[in-house]
Design a protein around this motif. Structure first.
Motif, PDB file in Angstrom:
ATOM      1  N   LEU A  23       0.954  -1.613   0.204  1.00  0.00           N
ATOM      2  CA  LEU A  23      -0.063  -0.170  -0.375  1.00  0.00           C
ATOM      3  C   LEU A  23       0.831   1.308  -0.257  1.00  0.00           C
ATOM      4  N   ALA A  24       1.828   1.350   0.045  1.00  0.00           N
ATOM      5  CA  ALA A  24       3.106   2.263  -0.130  1.00  0.00           C
ATOM      6  C   ALA A  24       3.849   2.385  -0.496  1.00  0.00           C
ATOM      7  N   ALA A  25       4.090   1.979  -1.861  1.00  0.00           N
ATOM      8  CA  ALA A  25       4.855   1.626  -3.805  1.00  0.00           C
ATOM      9  C   ALA A  25       3.762   2.505  -4.363  1.00  0.00           C
ATOM     10  N   GLY A  26       2.675   3.359  -4.411  1.00  0.00           N
ATOM     11  CA  GLY A  26       2.431   3.394  -5.314  1.00  0.00           C
ATOM     12  C   GLY A  26       2.030   2.743  -6.846  1.00  0.00           C
ATOM     13  N   ALA A  27       1.620   1.776  -6.930  1.00  0.00           N
ATOM     14  CA  ALA A  27       1.182   0.508  -7.442  1.00  0.00           C
ATOM     15  C   ALA A  27       0.169   0.201  -7.840  1.00  0.00           C
ATOM     16  N   TRP A  28      -1.161   1.176  -7.471  1.00  0.00           N
ATOM     17  CA  TRP A  28      -2.256   0.727  -7.084  1.00  0.00           C
ATOM     18  C   TRP A  28      -3.142   0.012  -7.977  1.00  0.00           C
ATOM     19  N   ILE A  29      -4.155  -1.361  -7.775  1.00  0.00           N
ATOM     20  CA  ILE A  29      -5.337  -2.015  -8.196  1.00  0.00           C
ATOM     21  C   ILE A  29      -5.631  -1.331  -8.497  1.00  0.00           C
TER      22      ILE A  29
END
Ligand code: HEC
Ligand code: HEC
Length: 290
Positions: A141-147
């Motif tokens: 949730l911290a990586a900026g790679a949102w599904i």
């Protein structure tokens, strides 16, 4: 052995002995240094005064409360009451405002982050890891790679209704079971995995024309022509370095054969609206928020 106090003459001065003597070694009876004695006496006086002023001597049914009536418990109770009252007012305002307005108010933002952090540690961390670091099957949730999306409102909606959670308004999407339902043959799955491996950037992955063709026909509708992902159907970006199920070719083949379709619980019955907003704000602030 009989004690006899003697004086012996040290090279410097004459000192009394305690009368103890062993094999010619005598114990000298030197007085305590003056400075040490004064400090010792001062300590006793300070301790007695403190005992008088503050709670000190225990009794059978109670204790000596001290002349000042000082109590840490009363102080803590007062502080906690004040804090709870203050927090209740803030939480009511957080509940009433749209989430985007909450973060514009520095005071409310701070309350939301504090409360969100606690809620996250208690409810979310077991799946998403400390600080939202993620784990196989549980998105970072911290990586900026949102599904599904990384705006405050997107995160709030994900939390309220969940993903494949059984809630009537849950986010839904179902990657077909290409292998288990024999939509693709095992050989075709290997071929399309060749193509996906190039999107993942796996070392040694070679472009495959046949794989790209299979991808365009079976996968692009959800994952995008170039594997950029599609949030409206919750299809993760494949042209990415952040993956839900691991970054190996075996993980790709396993997912295409039999997708896991992970479940994210809904929280609208377990957390109140202000708490959901707070944890959404906390998650947004972990480093990947949009
Ligand atoms: C039982 C495990 C579990 C728990 C507990 C859980 N989650 Fe999830 N969460 C998941 C899974 C699995 C997904 C991914 C579902 C998918 O495949 O799209 C997910 C997805 C999400 C997403 C969407 C991520 C994106 O990329 O769009 C957010 C945001 C999220 N979770 C936040 C939370 C928060 C905040 C909590 C605590 C209130 C929480 N989760 C509790 C399992 C869990
Ligand atoms: C109906 C939409 C849909 C189609 C069609 C689809 N996918 Fe998916 N895919 C998803 C969703 C949704 C997920 C994530 C949730 C899950 O299944 O657990 C996913 C996840 C994946 C993942 C895991 C990504 C990660 O980050 O770990 C891979 C790899 C993948 N798909 C490959 C494919 C390939 C290859 C095809 C075509 C053969 C395909 N998908 C077709 C919706 C789709």
């Amino acid at each position: 052995m009989a004690l006899k106090t003697d004086k012996i003459v040290s090279p410097k001065r004459e000192v009394e002995t305690t009368g103890h003597e062993w094999d010619g070694l005598a114990e000298l009876n030197n007085p305590l240094p003056k400075w040490w004695l004064y400090i010792f006496a001062a300590c006793i006086v300070v301790a007695l005064v403190q005992m008088l002023l503050y709670p000190s001597i225990p009794g059978i049914t109670g204790y000596w409360h001290g002349l000042l009536g000082y109590s840490t418990r009363a102080g803590v109770e007062r502080d906690v009451k004040a804090l709870v009252a203050e927090r209740a007012v803030s939480m009511d305002r957080i509940a009433a405002l749209p989430i985007a307005d909450v973060v514009r108010d520095p005071g409310l933002l701070q309350v939301a982050n504090t409360s969100g952090h606690i809620t996250f540690a208690n409810n979310c961390q077991p799946c998403h890891g400390a600080g939202g670091a993620g784990a196989p099957g549980y998105p970072a949730l911290a990586a900026g790679a949102w599904i599904w999306g990384g705006k405050l409102e997107d995160i709030e909606l994900t939390l309220i209704h969940g993903i494949r959670s059984g809630d009537a308004d849950a986010r839904m999407s179902a990657m077909p079971h290409f292998g288990a339902d024999a939509i693709l043959s095992p050989a075709e799955i290997q071929t399309v995995a060749d193509h996906v491996a190039t999107l993942y950037g796996i070392a040694g992955a070679a472009p495959s024309a046949k794989g790209a063709e299979l991808f365009a026909a079976n996968c692009a509708a959800c994952h995008g022509e170039a594997g950029e992902g599609n949030r409206s159907v919750g299809a993760p970006a494949l042209k990415s370095r952040v993956h839900l199920y691991g970054d190996t070719r075996a993980a790709i083949v396993a997912q295409v054969t039999n997708p896991r379709q992970g479940v994210m619980p809904f929280w609208n019955t377990r957390l109140d609206p202000a708490t959901i907003k707070s944890v959404a704000i906390y998650v947004h602030g972990l480093g990947g928020g949009e």
